[in-house]
Scaffold this motif. Structure first.
Motif, PDB file in Angstrom:
ATOM      1  N   ILE A 162      12.876  -0.259  -1.524  1.00 58.69           N
ATOM      2  CA  ILE A 162      12.064  -0.585  -0.341  1.00 58.69           C
ATOM      3  C   ILE A 162      12.951  -0.619   0.899  1.00 58.69           C
ATOM      4  O   ILE A 162      12.608  -0.050   1.943  1.00 58.69           O
ATOM      5  CB  ILE A 162      11.338  -1.939  -0.513  1.00 58.69           C
ATOM      6  CG1 ILE A 162      10.280  -1.853  -1.622  1.00 58.69           C
ATOM      7  CG2 ILE A 162      10.715  -2.406   0.806  1.00 58.69           C
ATOM      8  CD1 ILE A 162       9.697  -3.206  -2.029  1.00 58.69           C
TER       9      ILE A 162
ATOM     10  N   ALA B 202       4.061  -6.422   0.455  1.00 58.48           N
ATOM     11  CA  ALA B 202       3.452  -6.418  -0.880  1.00 58.48           C
ATOM     12  C   ALA B 202       4.366  -7.131  -1.879  1.00 58.48           C
ATOM     13  O   ALA B 202       3.892  -7.880  -2.736  1.00 58.48           O
ATOM     14  CB  ALA B 202       3.174  -4.991  -1.329  1.00 58.48           C
ATOM     15  N   TYR B 203       5.671  -6.922  -1.745  1.00 57.31           N
ATOM     16  CA  TYR B 203       6.640  -7.620  -2.603  1.00 57.31           C
ATOM     17  C   TYR B 203       6.517  -9.130  -2.403  1.00 57.31           C
ATOM     18  O   TYR B 203       6.450  -9.890  -3.366  1.00 57.31           O
ATOM     19  CB  TYR B 203       8.056  -7.125  -2.307  1.00 57.31           C
ATOM     20  CG  TYR B 203       9.136  -7.941  -2.972  1.00 57.31           C
ATOM     21  CD1 TYR B 203       9.421  -7.772  -4.321  1.00 57.31           C
ATOM     22  CD2 TYR B 203       9.855  -8.885  -2.255  1.00 57.31           C
ATOM     23  CE1 TYR B 203      10.400  -8.534  -4.937  1.00 57.31           C
ATOM     24  CE2 TYR B 203      10.836  -9.646  -2.859  1.00 57.31           C
ATOM     25  CZ  TYR B 203      11.106  -9.476  -4.208  1.00 57.31           C
ATOM     26  OH  TYR B 203      12.071 -10.234  -4.818  1.00 57.31           O
TER      27      TYR B 203
ATOM     28  N   GLN C  55       2.593   1.303  -7.564  1.00 59.49           N
ATOM     29  CA  GLN C  55       1.603   0.966  -6.532  1.00 59.49           C
ATOM     30  C   GLN C  55       2.211   1.017  -5.131  1.00 59.49           C
ATOM     31  O   GLN C  55       1.506   1.272  -4.153  1.00 59.49           O
ATOM     32  CB  GLN C  55       1.001  -0.415  -6.794  1.00 59.49           C
ATOM     33  CG  GLN C  55       0.136  -0.471  -8.024  1.00 59.49           C
ATOM     34  CD  GLN C  55      -0.239  -1.891  -8.425  1.00 59.49           C
ATOM     35  OE1 GLN C  55       0.269  -2.864  -7.877  1.00 59.49           O
ATOM     36  NE2 GLN C  55      -1.124  -2.003  -9.397  1.00 59.49           N
ATOM     37  N   LEU C  56       3.502   0.777  -5.037  1.00 60.67           N
ATOM     38  CA  LEU C  56       4.166   0.814  -3.733  1.00 60.67           C
ATOM     39  C   LEU C  56       4.090   2.187  -3.087  1.00 60.67           C
ATOM     40  O   LEU C  56       4.119   2.305  -1.866  1.00 60.67           O
ATOM     41  CB  LEU C  56       5.632   0.394  -3.859  1.00 60.67           C
ATOM     42  CG  LEU C  56       5.898  -1.085  -4.098  1.00 60.67           C
ATOM     43  CD1 LEU C  56       7.392  -1.326  -4.256  1.00 60.67           C
ATOM     44  CD2 LEU C  56       5.330  -1.945  -2.981  1.00 60.67           C
ATOM     45  N   THR C  57       3.981   3.227  -3.901  1.00 60.05           N
ATOM     46  CA  THR C  57       3.942   4.581  -3.342  1.00 60.05           C
ATOM     47  C   THR C  57       2.704   4.796  -2.480  1.00 60.05           C
ATOM     48  O   THR C  57       2.695   5.690  -1.627  1.00 60.05           O
ATOM     49  CB  THR C  57       3.984   5.649  -4.461  1.00 60.05           C
ATOM     50  OG1 THR C  57       2.857   5.475  -5.318  1.00 60.05           O
ATOM     51  CG2 THR C  57       5.272   5.542  -5.277  1.00 60.05           C
TER      52      THR C  57
ATOM     53  N   ILE D 261      13.912  -2.254  -7.314  1.00 58.62           N
ATOM     54  CA  ILE D 261      12.682  -2.014  -6.552  1.00 58.62           C
ATOM     55  C   ILE D 261      12.861  -2.464  -5.109  1.00 58.62           C
ATOM     56  O   ILE D 261      12.512  -1.744  -4.170  1.00 58.62           O
ATOM     57  CB  ILE D 261      11.485  -2.726  -7.218  1.00 58.62           C
ATOM     58  CG1 ILE D 261      11.158  -2.060  -8.558  1.00 58.62           C
ATOM     59  CG2 ILE D 261      10.266  -2.746  -6.294  1.00 58.62           C
ATOM     60  CD1 ILE D 261      10.199  -2.854  -9.426  1.00 58.62           C
TER      61      ILE D 261
ATOM     62  N   GLU E 188       5.135  -2.462   4.897  1.00 59.08           N
ATOM     63  CA  GLU E 188       3.989  -2.781   4.044  1.00 59.08           C
ATOM     64  C   GLU E 188       4.423  -2.996   2.589  1.00 59.08           C
ATOM     65  O   GLU E 188       3.879  -3.844   1.894  1.00 59.08           O
ATOM     66  CB  GLU E 188       2.914  -1.687   4.138  1.00 59.08           C
ATOM     67  CG  GLU E 188       2.246  -1.621   5.502  1.00 59.08           C
ATOM     68  CD  GLU E 188       1.645  -2.949   5.930  1.00 59.08           C
ATOM     69  OE1 GLU E 188       0.942  -3.581   5.126  1.00 59.08           O
ATOM     70  OE2 GLU E 188       1.890  -3.353   7.092  1.00 59.08           O
ATOM     71  N   GLN E 189       5.404  -2.228   2.152  1.00 58.45           N
ATOM     72  CA  GLN E 189       5.929  -2.400   0.796  1.00 58.45           C
ATOM     73  C   GLN E 189       6.599  -3.766   0.642  1.00 58.45           C
ATOM     74  O   GLN E 189       6.390  -4.456  -0.360  1.00 58.45           O
ATOM     75  CB  GLN E 189       6.927  -1.291   0.456  1.00 58.45           C
ATOM     76  CG  GLN E 189       6.297   0.066   0.288  1.00 58.45           C
ATOM     77  CD  GLN E 189       7.329   1.159   0.039  1.00 58.45           C
ATOM     78  OE1 GLN E 189       8.538   0.943   0.091  1.00 58.45           O
ATOM     79  NE2 GLN E 189       6.831   2.360  -0.242  1.00 58.45           N
TER      80      GLN E 189
ATOM     81  N   PHE F 161       3.900  -2.216 -10.437  1.00 57.15           N
ATOM     82  CA  PHE F 161       4.007  -2.576  -9.028  1.00 57.15           C
ATOM     83  C   PHE F 161       4.789  -1.508  -8.269  1.00 57.15           C
ATOM     84  O   PHE F 161       4.393  -1.093  -7.177  1.00 57.15           O
ATOM     85  CB  PHE F 161       4.674  -3.945  -8.873  1.00 57.15           C
ATOM     86  CG  PHE F 161       4.994  -4.307  -7.460  1.00 57.15           C
ATOM     87  CD1 PHE F 161       3.985  -4.623  -6.563  1.00 57.15           C
ATOM     88  CD2 PHE F 161       6.303  -4.317  -7.003  1.00 57.15           C
ATOM     89  CE1 PHE F 161       4.270  -4.946  -5.243  1.00 57.15           C
ATOM     90  CE2 PHE F 161       6.605  -4.637  -5.692  1.00 57.15           C
ATOM     91  CZ  PHE F 161       5.580  -4.951  -4.808  1.00 57.15           C
ATOM     92  N   GLN F 162       5.881  -1.040  -8.852  1.00 58.07           N
ATOM     93  CA  GLN F 162       6.707   0.001  -8.231  1.00 58.07           C
ATOM     94  C   GLN F 162       5.872   1.254  -7.973  1.00 58.07           C
ATOM     95  O   GLN F 162       5.970   1.869  -6.915  1.00 58.07           O
ATOM     96  CB  GLN F 162       7.895   0.306  -9.139  1.00 58.07           C
ATOM     97  CG  GLN F 162       8.933   1.212  -8.546  1.00 58.07           C
ATOM     98  CD  GLN F 162      10.130   1.375  -9.477  1.00 58.07           C
ATOM     99  OE1 GLN F 162      10.009   1.294 -10.699  1.00 58.07           O
ATOM    100  NE2 GLN F 162      11.296   1.594  -8.888  1.00 58.07           N
TER     101      GLN F 162
ATOM    102  N   LYS G 239       1.617   2.597  -0.337  1.00 58.38           N
ATOM    103  CA  LYS G 239       1.800   1.874   0.930  1.00 58.38           C
ATOM    104  C   LYS G 239       2.342   2.819   1.992  1.00 58.38           C
ATOM    105  O   LYS G 239       3.151   3.691   1.714  1.00 58.38           O
ATOM    106  CB  LYS G 239       2.759   0.696   0.748  1.00 58.38           C
ATOM    107  CG  LYS G 239       2.319  -0.317  -0.292  1.00 58.38           C
ATOM    108  CD  LYS G 239       1.108  -1.064   0.148  1.00 58.38           C
ATOM    109  CE  LYS G 239       0.667  -2.064  -0.908  1.00 58.38           C
ATOM    110  NZ  LYS G 239      -0.629  -2.628  -0.625  1.00 58.38           N
TER     111      LYS G 239
END
Length: 186
Positions: A130, A81-82, A68-70, A126, A77-78, A65-66, A72
Protein backbone atom coordinates in the motif's frame (compact mmCIF):
# COMPACT_ATOMS: atom_id res chain seq x y z
CA UNK A 1 -22.41 -22.64 6.69
CA UNK A 2 -21.68 -22.24 10.39
CA UNK A 3 -20.22 -25.52 11.58
CA UNK A 4 -18.87 -26.38 15.00
CA UNK A 5 -15.36 -26.01 13.56
CA UNK A 6 -15.99 -22.45 12.33
CA UNK A 7 -17.89 -21.54 15.51
CA UNK A 8 -14.89 -22.60 17.58
CA UNK A 9 -12.55 -20.54 15.37
CA UNK A 10 -14.82 -17.49 15.51
CA UNK A 11 -15.09 -17.63 19.29
CA UNK A 12 -11.36 -18.26 19.63
CA UNK A 13 -10.76 -15.13 17.55
CA UNK A 14 -12.81 -13.05 19.98
CA UNK A 15 -11.07 -14.56 23.00
CA UNK A 16 -7.62 -14.04 21.47
CA UNK A 17 -8.45 -10.39 20.74
CA UNK A 18 -9.73 -9.93 24.29
CA UNK A 19 -7.33 -12.07 26.35
CA UNK A 20 -4.49 -13.30 24.14
CA UNK A 21 -3.90 -16.88 23.01
CA UNK A 22 -2.92 -18.17 26.45
CA UNK A 23 -5.65 -16.14 28.16
CA UNK A 24 -8.42 -18.67 27.55
CA UNK A 25 -8.94 -22.41 27.77
CA UNK A 26 -11.00 -25.08 26.10
CA UNK A 27 -13.23 -24.92 29.18
CA UNK A 28 -13.93 -21.26 28.37
CA UNK A 29 -14.76 -22.14 24.76
CA UNK A 30 -16.95 -25.02 25.90
CA UNK A 31 -18.93 -22.79 28.25
CA UNK A 32 -19.39 -19.98 25.72
CA UNK A 33 -20.33 -22.26 22.82
CA UNK A 34 -22.43 -24.67 24.87
CA UNK A 35 -20.52 -27.71 23.64
CA UNK A 36 -18.32 -30.24 25.39
CA UNK A 37 -14.56 -29.91 25.62
CA UNK A 38 -14.44 -33.30 23.86
CA UNK A 39 -16.17 -31.71 20.88
CA UNK A 40 -13.50 -29.01 20.76
CA UNK A 41 -10.74 -31.63 21.09
CA UNK A 42 -12.35 -33.54 18.21
CA UNK A 43 -11.67 -30.59 15.91
CA UNK A 44 -8.50 -29.33 17.59
CA UNK A 45 -6.77 -32.10 19.59
CA UNK A 46 -4.35 -29.61 21.18
CA UNK A 47 -4.52 -25.87 21.66
CA UNK A 48 -1.57 -25.52 19.28
CA UNK A 49 -3.79 -27.08 16.59
CA UNK A 50 -6.39 -24.40 17.26
CA UNK A 51 -3.65 -21.76 17.02
CA UNK A 52 -2.44 -23.17 13.70
CA UNK A 53 -5.98 -23.18 12.27
CA UNK A 54 -6.49 -19.63 13.58
CA UNK A 55 -3.33 -18.43 11.83
CA UNK A 56 -4.26 -20.19 8.61
CA UNK A 57 -7.73 -18.61 8.68
CA UNK A 58 -6.25 -15.17 9.33
CA UNK A 59 -3.80 -15.65 6.45
CA UNK A 60 -6.69 -16.50 4.14
CA UNK A 61 -8.61 -13.46 5.39
CA UNK A 62 -5.58 -11.23 4.73
CA UNK A 63 -5.11 -12.66 1.24
CA UNK A 64 -8.76 -11.97 0.48
CA UNK A 65 -8.35 -8.44 1.85
CA UNK A 66 -5.24 -7.99 -0.31
CA UNK A 67 -7.28 -8.96 -3.37
CA UNK A 68 -10.08 -6.54 -2.39
CA UNK A 69 -7.56 -3.71 -2.22
CA UNK A 70 -7.13 -3.89 -5.98
CA UNK A 71 -10.64 -2.41 -6.34
CA UNK A 72 -9.67 0.70 -4.36
CA UNK A 73 -8.93 3.80 -6.41
CA UNK A 74 -5.88 4.99 -4.52
CA UNK A 75 -3.33 4.12 -1.88
CA UNK A 76 -5.09 6.52 0.49
CA UNK A 77 -8.30 4.51 0.08
CA UNK A 78 -6.35 1.28 0.54
CA UNK A 79 -4.78 2.54 3.76
CA UNK A 80 -8.16 3.68 5.05
CA UNK A 81 -9.50 0.18 4.27
CA UNK A 82 -6.58 -1.29 6.25
CA UNK A 83 -7.46 0.91 9.23
CA UNK A 84 -11.11 -0.13 8.94
CA UNK A 85 -10.16 -3.74 9.63
CA UNK A 86 -9.44 -2.72 13.22
CA UNK A 87 -12.44 -0.45 13.81
CA UNK A 88 -14.53 -3.14 15.48
CA UNK A 89 -11.60 -4.08 17.72
CA UNK A 90 -11.30 -0.45 18.78
CA UNK A 91 -15.03 -0.13 19.47
CA UNK A 92 -15.03 -3.31 21.56
CA UNK A 93 -11.80 -2.59 23.43
CA UNK A 94 -9.98 -5.52 21.83
CA UNK A 95 -6.44 -6.08 20.64
CA UNK A 96 -5.41 -7.08 17.15
CA UNK A 97 -5.49 -10.88 17.01
CA UNK A 98 -2.17 -11.04 15.16
CA UNK A 99 -0.35 -8.96 17.76
CA UNK A 100 -2.14 -10.77 20.59
CA UNK A 101 -0.71 -14.00 19.20
CA UNK A 102 2.73 -12.42 18.95
CA UNK A 103 2.63 -11.38 22.60
CA UNK A 104 2.46 -15.09 23.53
CA UNK A 105 5.03 -16.18 20.93
CA UNK A 106 7.69 -17.44 23.35
CA UNK A 107 5.13 -19.73 25.02
CA UNK A 108 4.18 -21.47 21.76
CA UNK A 109 5.53 -24.53 20.01
CA UNK A 110 7.99 -23.86 17.21
CA UNK A 111 5.52 -24.78 14.41
CA UNK A 112 2.94 -22.38 15.84
CA UNK A 113 5.57 -19.66 16.26
CA UNK A 114 6.40 -20.01 12.56
CA UNK A 115 2.72 -19.66 11.61
CA UNK A 116 2.31 -16.54 13.76
CA UNK A 117 5.43 -14.99 12.22
CA UNK A 118 4.19 -15.86 8.72
CA UNK A 119 0.87 -14.18 9.52
CA UNK A 120 2.53 -11.02 10.85
CA UNK A 121 4.87 -10.91 7.85
CA UNK A 122 1.92 -11.13 5.46
CA UNK A 123 0.26 -8.17 7.15
CA UNK A 124 3.46 -6.13 6.87
CA UNK A 125 3.83 -7.13 3.22
CA UNK A 126 0.31 -5.92 2.43
CA UNK A 127 0.91 -2.65 4.24
CA UNK A 128 4.27 -2.17 2.50
CA UNK A 129 2.57 -2.68 -0.86
CA UNK A 130 0.00 0.00 0.00
CA UNK A 131 2.77 2.40 0.95
CA UNK A 132 4.78 1.69 -2.21
CA UNK A 133 1.65 2.34 -4.27
CA UNK A 134 1.21 5.66 -2.46
CA UNK A 135 4.79 6.68 -3.25
CA UNK A 136 4.31 5.71 -6.90
CA UNK A 137 1.09 7.77 -7.02
CA UNK A 138 2.91 10.63 -5.30
CA UNK A 139 0.31 10.74 -2.51
CA UNK A 140 2.55 9.40 0.27
CA UNK A 141 5.97 10.49 1.39
CA UNK A 142 8.23 9.14 4.13
CA UNK A 143 11.97 9.06 4.75
CA UNK A 144 12.44 5.34 5.43
CA UNK A 145 11.76 2.25 3.33
CA UNK A 146 8.17 1.13 2.78
CA UNK A 147 8.89 -1.92 4.95
CA UNK A 148 10.15 0.26 7.81
CA UNK A 149 7.18 2.60 7.46
CA UNK A 150 4.84 -0.43 7.52
CA UNK A 151 6.35 -1.46 10.86
CA UNK A 152 5.90 2.06 12.21
CA UNK A 153 2.24 2.12 11.14
CA UNK A 154 1.58 -1.38 12.50
CA UNK A 155 3.12 -0.48 15.84
CA UNK A 156 1.19 2.78 16.03
CA UNK A 157 -2.14 1.13 15.17
CA UNK A 158 -1.67 -1.87 17.46
CA UNK A 159 -0.38 0.34 20.28
CA UNK A 160 -3.40 2.61 19.86
CA UNK A 161 -5.67 -0.44 20.11
CA UNK A 162 -3.97 -1.44 23.36
CA UNK A 163 -4.28 2.06 24.82
CA UNK A 164 -7.81 2.35 23.49
CA UNK A 165 -8.84 -0.48 25.84
CA UNK A 166 -8.71 2.00 28.71
CA UNK A 167 -11.67 4.33 29.28
CA UNK A 168 -9.16 7.18 29.55
CA UNK A 169 -7.88 6.64 26.00
CA UNK A 170 -11.08 5.90 24.09
CA UNK A 171 -10.97 7.53 20.67
CA UNK A 172 -7.20 7.20 20.52
CA UNK A 173 -7.41 4.61 17.74
CA UNK A 174 -9.21 6.95 15.33
CA UNK A 175 -6.94 9.84 16.27
CA UNK A 176 -3.93 7.66 15.48
CA UNK A 177 -5.34 6.65 12.07
CA UNK A 178 -6.01 10.29 11.23
CA UNK A 179 -2.52 11.34 12.35
CA UNK A 180 -0.86 8.59 10.32
CA UNK A 181 -2.69 9.65 7.18
CA UNK A 182 -1.68 13.26 7.82
CA UNK A 183 2.00 12.41 8.32
CA UNK A 184 2.12 10.38 5.09
CA UNK A 185 0.41 12.97 2.92
CA UNK A 186 2.38 15.21 0.60
Amino acid sequence: MNTTYTSILQQANLLIQRNGFHGFSYADLSKILGITKASIHHHFPAKADLGMAYCQQKCEDLKQFQFQLTAKESAVEQLKAYFTIFTDCAKQGQMCGIYAMQSDLQLMSEPLQKQVIKLADLELEILSDILQTGVAEQTFTFKVTAEQQAVIICCAIKGALMLNRSQHHQGLFQQTCDALLETLSL
